[in-house]
Design a protein around this motif. Structure first.
Motif, PDB file in Angstrom:
ATOM      1  N   ALA A 141       0.843  -1.191   0.000  1.00 35.66           N
ATOM      2  CA  ALA A 141       0.000   0.000   0.000  1.00 35.66           C
ATOM      3  C   ALA A 141       0.882   1.246   0.000  1.00 35.66           C
ATOM      4  CB  ALA A 141      -0.913  -0.006   1.228  1.00 35.66           C
ATOM      5  N   ALA A 142       0.386   2.309  -0.622  1.00 31.17           N
ATOM      6  CA  ALA A 142       1.175   3.536  -0.717  1.00 31.17           C
ATOM      7  C   ALA A 142       0.254   4.741  -0.710  1.00 31.17           C
ATOM      8  CB  ALA A 142       2.027   3.524  -1.988  1.00 31.17           C
ATOM      9  N   LEU A 143       0.818   5.893  -0.372  1.00 32.01           N
ATOM     10  CA  LEU A 143       0.113   7.166  -0.457  1.00 32.01           C
ATOM     11  C   LEU A 143       0.978   8.090  -1.293  1.00 32.01           C
ATOM     12  CD1 LEU A 143      -2.308   8.909   0.456  1.00 32.01           C
ATOM     13  CD2 LEU A 143      -0.919   9.641   2.414  1.00 32.01           C
ATOM     14  N   LEU A 144       0.449   8.550  -2.422  1.00 31.05           N
ATOM     15  CA  LEU A 144       1.220   9.305  -3.393  1.00 31.05           C
ATOM     16  C   LEU A 144       0.548  10.645  -3.659  1.00 31.05           C
ATOM     17  CD1 LEU A 144       1.552   6.387  -5.979  1.00 31.05           C
ATOM     18  CD2 LEU A 144       3.172   6.933  -4.159  1.00 31.05           C
ATOM     19  N   GLY A 145       1.345  11.606  -4.106  1.00 23.76           N
ATOM     20  CA  GLY A 145       0.773  12.907  -4.444  1.00 23.76           C
ATOM     21  C   GLY A 145       1.835  13.848  -4.968  1.00 23.76           C
ATOM     22  N   GLY A 146       1.456  15.093  -5.167  1.00 21.23           N
ATOM     23  CA  GLY A 146       2.389  16.118  -5.580  1.00 21.23           C
ATOM     24  C   GLY A 146       2.911  15.947  -6.993  1.00 21.23           C
ATOM     25  N   GLU A 147       4.026  16.627  -7.258  1.00 23.38           N
ATOM     26  CA  GLU A 147       4.574  16.614  -8.608  1.00 23.38           C
ATOM     27  C   GLU A 147       5.052  15.237  -9.024  1.00 23.38           C
ATOM     28  OE1 GLU A 147       7.585  19.133 -11.510  1.00 23.38           O
ATOM     29  OE2 GLU A 147       7.917  19.218  -9.338  1.00 23.38           O
ATOM     30  N   ASP A 148       5.578  14.445  -8.079  1.00 21.50           N
ATOM     31  CA  ASP A 148       6.052  13.109  -8.443  1.00 21.50           C
ATOM     32  C   ASP A 148       4.928  12.270  -9.048  1.00 21.50           C
ATOM     33  OD1 ASP A 148       8.614  13.641  -7.618  1.00 21.50           O
ATOM     34  OD2 ASP A 148       8.397  12.682  -5.655  1.00 21.50           O
ATOM     35  N   LEU A 149       3.748  12.311  -8.444  1.00 22.12           N
ATOM     36  CA  LEU A 149       2.633  11.534  -8.984  1.00 22.12           C
ATOM     37  C   LEU A 149       2.160  12.125 -10.310  1.00 22.12           C
ATOM     38  CD1 LEU A 149       0.575   9.286  -8.814  1.00 22.12           C
ATOM     39  CD2 LEU A 149      -0.843  10.736  -7.347  1.00 22.12           C
ATOM     40  N   ALA A 150       2.145  13.441 -10.410  1.00 18.96           N
ATOM     41  CA  ALA A 150       1.745  14.068 -11.671  1.00 18.96           C
ATOM     42  C   ALA A 150       2.671  13.642 -12.803  1.00 18.96           C
ATOM     43  CB  ALA A 150       1.736  15.587 -11.522  1.00 18.96           C
ATOM     44  N   VAL A 151       3.975  13.637 -12.558  1.00 17.46           N
ATOM     45  CA  VAL A 151       4.942  13.197 -13.574  1.00 17.46           C
ATOM     46  C   VAL A 151       4.653  11.769 -13.991  1.00 17.46           C
ATOM     47  CG1 VAL A 151       7.372  12.622 -13.978  1.00 17.46           C
ATOM     48  CG2 VAL A 151       6.769  14.783 -12.878  1.00 17.46           C
ATOM     49  N   SER A 152       4.431  10.904 -13.006  1.00 20.43           N
ATOM     50  CA  SER A 152       4.189   9.489 -13.286  1.00 20.43           C
ATOM     51  C   SER A 152       2.958   9.295 -14.163  1.00 20.43           C
ATOM     52  CB  SER A 152       4.031   8.734 -11.958  1.00 20.43           C
ATOM     53  OG  SER A 152       3.650   7.404 -12.167  1.00 20.43           O
ATOM     54  N   LEU A 153       1.864   9.970 -13.831  1.00 16.16           N
ATOM     55  CA  LEU A 153       0.604   9.773 -14.560  1.00 16.16           C
ATOM     56  C   LEU A 153       0.624  10.432 -15.932  1.00 16.16           C
ATOM     57  CD1 LEU A 153      -1.913  10.274 -11.620  1.00 16.16           C
ATOM     58  CD2 LEU A 153      -1.342   8.126 -12.769  1.00 16.16           C
ATOM     59  N   GLY A 207       4.533  25.789 -10.792  1.00 15.31           N
ATOM     60  CA  GLY A 207       5.862  25.522 -10.247  1.00 15.31           C
ATOM     61  C   GLY A 207       6.269  24.068 -10.298  1.00 15.31           C
ATOM     62  N   TRP A 208       5.666  23.295 -11.201  1.00 17.61           N
ATOM     63  CA  TRP A 208       6.003  21.884 -11.376  1.00 17.61           C
ATOM     64  C   TRP A 208       6.620  21.681 -12.758  1.00 17.61           C
ATOM     65  CZ3 TRP A 208       1.175  18.734  -9.285  1.00 17.61           C
ATOM     66  CH2 TRP A 208       1.088  18.902  -7.895  1.00 17.61           C
ATOM     67  N   PRO A 209       7.872  22.042 -12.952  1.00 20.10           N
ATOM     68  CA  PRO A 209       8.471  21.961 -14.299  1.00 20.10           C
ATOM     69  C   PRO A 209       8.611  20.537 -14.818  1.00 20.10           C
ATOM     70  CG  PRO A 209      10.134  22.509 -12.646  1.00 20.10           C
ATOM     71  CD  PRO A 209       8.814  22.596 -11.953  1.00 20.10           C
ATOM     72  N   ARG A 210       8.883  19.574 -13.926  1.00 17.75           N
ATOM     73  CA  ARG A 210       9.027  18.193 -14.407  1.00 17.75           C
ATOM     74  C   ARG A 210       7.694  17.659 -14.919  1.00 17.75           C
ATOM     75  NH1 ARG A 210       9.931  14.530 -10.848  1.00 17.75           N
ATOM     76  NH2 ARG A 210       9.438  15.795  -9.010  1.00 17.75           N
ATOM     77  N   ALA A 211       6.623  17.964 -14.199  1.00 17.93           N
ATOM     78  CA  ALA A 211       5.305  17.529 -14.646  1.00 17.93           C
ATOM     79  C   ALA A 211       4.915  18.234 -15.940  1.00 17.93           C
ATOM     80  CB  ALA A 211       4.264  17.793 -13.554  1.00 17.93           C
ATOM     81  N   ALA A 212       5.275  19.522 -16.057  1.00 16.18           N
ATOM     82  CA  ALA A 212       4.984  20.251 -17.288  1.00 16.18           C
ATOM     83  C   ALA A 212       5.694  19.616 -18.475  1.00 16.18           C
ATOM     84  CB  ALA A 212       5.402  21.713 -17.136  1.00 16.18           C
ATOM     85  N   ARG A 213       6.925  19.195 -18.257  1.00 14.70           N
ATOM     86  CA  ARG A 213       7.695  18.547 -19.321  1.00 14.70           C
ATOM     87  C   ARG A 213       7.065  17.213 -19.705  1.00 14.70           C
ATOM     88  NH1 ARG A 213      12.317  20.075 -17.274  1.00 14.70           N
ATOM     89  NH2 ARG A 213      12.649  18.192 -16.067  1.00 14.70           N
ATOM     90  N   ALA A 214       6.628  16.447 -18.700  1.00 15.23           N
ATOM     91  CA  ALA A 214       5.986  15.154 -18.983  1.00 15.23           C
ATOM     92  C   ALA A 214       4.710  15.347 -19.786  1.00 15.23           C
ATOM     93  CB  ALA A 214       5.696  14.422 -17.672  1.00 15.23           C
ATOM     94  N   ALA A 215       3.941  16.393 -19.453  1.00 14.51           N
ATOM     95  CA  ALA A 215       2.716  16.666 -20.207  1.00 14.51           C
ATOM     96  C   ALA A 215       3.042  17.082 -21.633  1.00 14.51           C
ATOM     97  CB  ALA A 215       1.904  17.750 -19.498  1.00 14.51           C
ATOM     98  N   ARG A 216       4.061  17.892 -21.788  1.00 14.00           N
ATOM     99  CA  ARG A 216       4.405  18.360 -23.125  1.00 14.00           C
ATOM    100  C   ARG A 216       4.859  17.209 -24.020  1.00 14.00           C
ATOM    101  NH1 ARG A 216       7.782  21.828 -21.623  1.00 14.00           N
ATOM    102  NH2 ARG A 216       9.764  20.955 -22.316  1.00 14.00           N
ATOM    103  N   HIS A 217       5.580  16.269 -23.454  1.00 15.29           N
ATOM    104  CA  HIS A 217       6.039  15.114 -24.243  1.00 15.29           C
ATOM    105  C   HIS A 217       4.920  14.116 -24.512  1.00 15.29           C
ATOM    106  CE1 HIS A 217      10.273  15.968 -24.481  1.00 15.29           C
ATOM    107  NE2 HIS A 217      10.404  16.091 -23.177  1.00 15.29           N
TER     108      HIS A 217
END
Length: 345
Positions: free
Chosen positions: A153-165, A257-267
């Protein structure tokens, strides 16, 4: 908990196969506990459906038929509107809950009572209900989902989860249990017909929402085979919608302020790869194949907006130097004007 003691509203936005709907309803009736209610919201006109529900004689099961067809997204929002319990499930009308579904969700919420979403373990089955393993589901499990959610079991959130999804949406939307107030605050977008679930998740994450996961398999998600006709039907508009969403999301995430997630969305790599996997089925249709290729290899940035025409009292900048005292045109600002920089691998 709602005033009537119901903690979970299980809703089924229905349109389609009557036999599969009946199986879905029975799978919900097999859940333990007395803290749930099932509501089927019928967006179709199949004969005999209201009569079947009237004959169930189960006070936990409620049925209503929309006066007019609302469409997929409209019916999703109707289900959320009808929910009165703290948590709601928008279950697919061709999917199945295994007997331990609600037990697993309850356990996850005991561990993480503030979670906006709960994703339990899912078994994928084909159109005949047999366990199957598709390329899409293998990628979800092995490539996109964090390794730890398969083990514990895990609890996830924030930019890390946004990047993953945004790299690859590994959630199974019909199996997710949502906090009702969170969905009410971020309804499904009427302008999206295919990717509306990911759009809601992104909004919830930007709002601080978190996802609780539990690896126990307690839900059967039905994946129908992609026929050639289905592949052709799901090309141009579907992928134009997806690209527009990802580019818009990239701008919002960057502003947040989530540049990594923004990059993942752009790609949006997984969406591009999906388009390529549909190419063989769409090979007989040139427009469909071109639409798929366009999505797979389109630029990763929105085009710069066209410059407005010069005013009648203002010389065209392209015509040469301006006279002294003439104001310079305002620079283009915003995400579309930002330099692309170096993309992360």
């Amino acid at each position: 908990m709602s005033g009537d003691g119901v903690r979970f509203d299980v809703t089924i936005p229905y349109y389609g196969d009557v036999a599969l709907l009946r199986a879905a309803v029975r799978s919900v009736q097999a859940q333990d506990g007395d803290d749930w209610r099932l509501t089927v919201v019928d967006d179709g006109r199949e004969p005999g459906v209201p009569e079947w529900f009237a004959g169930l004689g189960d006070p936990r099961v409620h049925y209503l038929r929309n006066p007019e067809n609302l469409g997929v997204t409209g019916n999703f929002n109707r289900c959320v509107e009808l929910a009165r319990a703290p948590h709601v499930v928008l279950m697919g009308c061709d999917d199945l809950m295994l007997p331990g579904y609600l037990r697993t969700v309850r356990r996850a919420l005991r561990r993480s009572p503030g979670a906006a979403m709960v994703q339990p373990g899912v078994q994928v089955v084909d159109g005949d209900g047999r366990p199957c393993r598709t390329l899409t589901d293998t990628a979800k499990k092995r490539l996109y989902a964090p390794g730890r959610v398969r083990r514990a079991a895990a609890l996830l959130g924030g930019e890390d989860l946004a990047v993953s999804l945004l790299r690859g949406n590994w959630l199974y939307f019909p199996s997710v249990c949502w906090r009702t107030d969170a969905l009410r605050a971020h309804p499904f977008r009427a302008d999206l017909g295919v990717i509306q679930d990911l759009a809601v998740v992104v909004e919830l994450l930007l709002d601080g929402g978190r996802l609780a996961t539990d690896p126990e398999v307690c839900f059967r998600y039905r994946r129908h085979a992609e026929s050639a006709s289905a592949a052709q039907a799901a090309t141009g508009a579907r992928f134009d919608e997806a690209r527009g969403f990802f580019l818009d999301a990239s701008a919002r995430l960057l502003a947040h302020g989530w540049p990594r997630a923004a990059r993942a969305a752009r790609h949006h790599w997984s969406s591009r790869l999906h388009a390529l996997t549909l190419l063989p089925a769409a090979a007989s249709s040139r427009p469909a194949a071109e639409a798929l290729l366009r999505h797979a290899f389109a630029p990763r940035r929105a085009p710069l907006p066209a410059a407005p025409p010069p005013r009648a009292d203002e010389p065209d900048p392209a015509a040469g130097p301006r006279e002294s005292g003439t104001p310079s045109p305002e620079p283009v600002t915003g995400p579309a004007a930002e330099p692309s920089g170096r993309d992360a691998p």
